[in-house]
Motif scaffolding. Sequence first.
Motif, PDB file in Angstrom:
ATOM      1  N   ASN A 151     -37.210  81.233 -12.123  1.00  0.00           N
ATOM      2  CA  ASN A 151     -36.763  80.288 -12.491  1.00  0.00           C
ATOM      3  C   ASN A 151     -37.666  79.047 -13.252  1.00  0.00           C
ATOM      4  O   ASN A 151     -37.461  78.017 -13.304  1.00  0.00           O
ATOM      5  CB  ASN A 151     -35.238  79.974 -11.882  1.00  0.00           C
ATOM      6  N   GLY A 152     -39.140  79.348 -13.010  1.00  0.00           N
ATOM      7  CA  GLY A 152     -40.402  78.308 -12.815  1.00  0.00           C
ATOM      8  C   GLY A 152     -40.181  78.211 -14.343  1.00  0.00           C
ATOM      9  O   GLY A 152     -40.050  79.019 -15.766  1.00  0.00           O
TER      10      GLY A 152
ATOM     11  N   ALA B  59     -38.758  73.353  -5.819  1.00  0.00           N
ATOM     12  CA  ALA B  59     -38.364  72.411  -6.267  1.00  0.00           C
ATOM     13  C   ALA B  59     -37.064  73.042  -7.464  1.00  0.00           C
ATOM     14  O   ALA B  59     -36.390  72.714  -8.520  1.00  0.00           O
ATOM     15  CB  ALA B  59     -39.544  71.741  -7.589  1.00  0.00           C
ATOM     16  N   CYS B  60     -37.540  73.812  -8.175  1.00  0.00           N
ATOM     17  CA  CYS B  60     -36.593  75.343  -9.469  1.00  0.00           C
ATOM     18  C   CYS B  60     -35.094  75.517  -8.393  1.00  0.00           C
ATOM     19  O   CYS B  60     -35.403  76.101  -7.840  1.00  0.00           O
ATOM     20  CB  CYS B  60     -37.182  75.744 -10.088  1.00  0.00           C
ATOM     21  N   PRO B  61     -34.523  75.290  -9.232  1.00  0.00           N
ATOM     22  CA  PRO B  61     -33.010  76.192  -9.247  1.00  0.00           C
ATOM     23  C   PRO B  61     -33.098  77.288  -8.893  1.00  0.00           C
ATOM     24  O   PRO B  61     -33.505  77.659 -10.122  1.00  0.00           O
ATOM     25  CB  PRO B  61     -31.616  75.404 -10.124  1.00  0.00           C
TER      26      PRO B  61
ATOM     27  N   ALA C 261     -45.489  76.235  -0.380  1.00  0.00           N
ATOM     28  CA  ALA C 261     -46.218  77.465  -1.650  1.00  0.00           C
ATOM     29  C   ALA C 261     -45.551  76.300  -2.902  1.00  0.00           C
ATOM     30  O   ALA C 261     -46.238  76.902  -4.302  1.00  0.00           O
ATOM     31  CB  ALA C 261     -45.109  78.634  -1.590  1.00  0.00           C
ATOM     32  N   CYS C 262     -44.355  75.987  -3.396  1.00  0.00           N
ATOM     33  CA  CYS C 262     -44.632  75.280  -4.506  1.00  0.00           C
ATOM     34  C   CYS C 262     -44.611  73.729  -4.443  1.00  0.00           C
ATOM     35  O   CYS C 262     -44.381  73.238  -3.513  1.00  0.00           O
ATOM     36  CB  CYS C 262     -42.844  74.853  -3.469  1.00  0.00           C
ATOM     37  N   PRO C 263     -45.574  73.791  -5.405  1.00  0.00           N
ATOM     38  CA  PRO C 263     -46.757  72.875  -5.615  1.00  0.00           C
ATOM     39  C   PRO C 263     -45.740  71.220  -6.256  1.00  0.00           C
ATOM     40  O   PRO C 263     -45.980  70.100  -5.792  1.00  0.00           O
ATOM     41  CB  PRO C 263     -47.690  72.980  -6.154  1.00  0.00           C
ATOM     42  N   GLY C 264     -44.398  71.671  -6.945  1.00  0.00           N
ATOM     43  CA  GLY C 264     -43.431  70.307  -7.573  1.00  0.00           C
ATOM     44  C   GLY C 264     -43.016  70.034  -6.231  1.00  0.00           C
ATOM     45  O   GLY C 264     -43.251  68.162  -5.559  1.00  0.00           O
TER      46      GLY C 264
END
Length: 551
Positions: A473-474, A466-468, A244-247
Amino acid sequence: MAFSGALTLSDLNDFISPSQACIKPVEVAKTSETQGAIKVDNSGSYYEVSQDGLETKLETATISLNDCLACSGCITSAESVLVTLQSQEELYNILQQNKVAIETNDRSTHRTVVVSISPQTRASFAAKYNLTPLQVARKLTWFFKNLGVHMVFDTSFSRDLALLETGREFVSRYRKAVAKGVIKTPNLDGSAPESTTAAGDMELDTPQEVAPKPRKRIVRRGAASDEPAAAVETESAMPMLASACPGWICYAEKTHGYMLPYISETKSPQQIMGSLVKNHFGSLHGLTPNQIYHVCVMPCYDKKLEASRSDFYSDLYQTRDVDCVITSTEVEKMFGEQGLTDMSAFGERDMDLGYNSVIKDPSTGQDQVLVGAAGNASGGFLEYVMQYAARELFGIDGVDVDQALGVEVKTVRNADFKEVTLELPGQPGAEPLLKFAAAYGFRNIQNLVRKVKTGKSPYHFVEVMACPSGCINGGGQLKQDTSIPLKDWIIQVDEQYRNGVMARKPEDNPALAQLYREWLGGVDTPKAKEQLRTGYHAVEQNLVNPLAVKW
């Protein structure tokens, strides 16, 4: 003017070099209104020289791996053009085009505008403006409808579809991995199983073990040390990694192509919403995909890149499933552009029913109530897949990761790495039935990648972000007041994400069964896979410093 034939550019490609494109801002602390000069010594160190001659050494700006992961500096120039086309200005243009079409009675240029809002965006606005998530949803509906948007939906609905598909995909992979000897199922009597062959060390099946059949994507190790330990087949690759995370997807495709077979093929909630809006919604209203303009409001700038992927583009209709992605911060900027400052003073409108996770209050039968899957603010993939797999694979009900019911939950190394273990009921200390993990932030992703590559990963499923702290917290979320520490702000937004939302299992959403039956023709049909699944592509790159190119 053309280059001289004597000049040659070599080792160039379409990638922007990080040395030119890195976008991390550097904060400069100003000690006075008047700044001094900058001095460079023989070693290359920089000093600020004040007016009275005092020299202060300047710290070197550093770019961490966390900064790089979600940075757009390493996207291709073609991708960067597509991303820049996704902004509120594009939405304004479409709305103005519609206005002109109505005034001139030219329906050929008119497009039905649909906006889909993420639950993380709702939470961000709720925390900043001290509202409930339902109030935010209704106020954003009011705002967009006043601009000329036709329908406002909620991606909590498409997340239900994404969770169901991810659960089904995991169970299918697990069973195939067991059948092929990639993993062993622990004995349900509590005794230790035979030694498990790790995914990275598995051997290819022989014709005697498994009947020949078409294989999906396979990655095979060669002489290079940066490749996986053995041939890996997608349909039985373990661990399965969330998609689900594109990063994370961008990072894997461009730096670790051998990881791709492990990644879930289920589309993200954003892209499943794109399939729903452009195909199902369109067919219900007699619209072709290119007659609909679909906007998603997301917590993440990388979602713009995801929407721009060629996998989600229709050559037939020359349109994308998601035409434009705008972030939470860009929506807030739109408030100011429309002369609105305080969201609390906005009017409210009922959300559109159909693709919304909103129902009538069961206690009153009147007021609307938001409903959604339980779990963390990155979508609850770990929580749901664990619950689903426990029931489907081992007949264990009542698993609740949030409440640590039926599972052991522990934080490992740092707050952004969590392990969840399903144990055999009544058999403490026995071999775990399932072992899942959540890995957020680049440091944890690097450790995960290393273990998967060497065949030492102990997990069956990993939720990767990807984001902590995950999606809540995007990079596109609203920023906290400077008086509030970031950690406290994330806690506030997370509380709003869960606040006022009635927990409901995706399979209890009555609209989903109808969608599978009427739209997709069933669960495992070719159309279901076309609309709900996707694929990934290793991208070769050879970044060079343009300043070092020899002429």
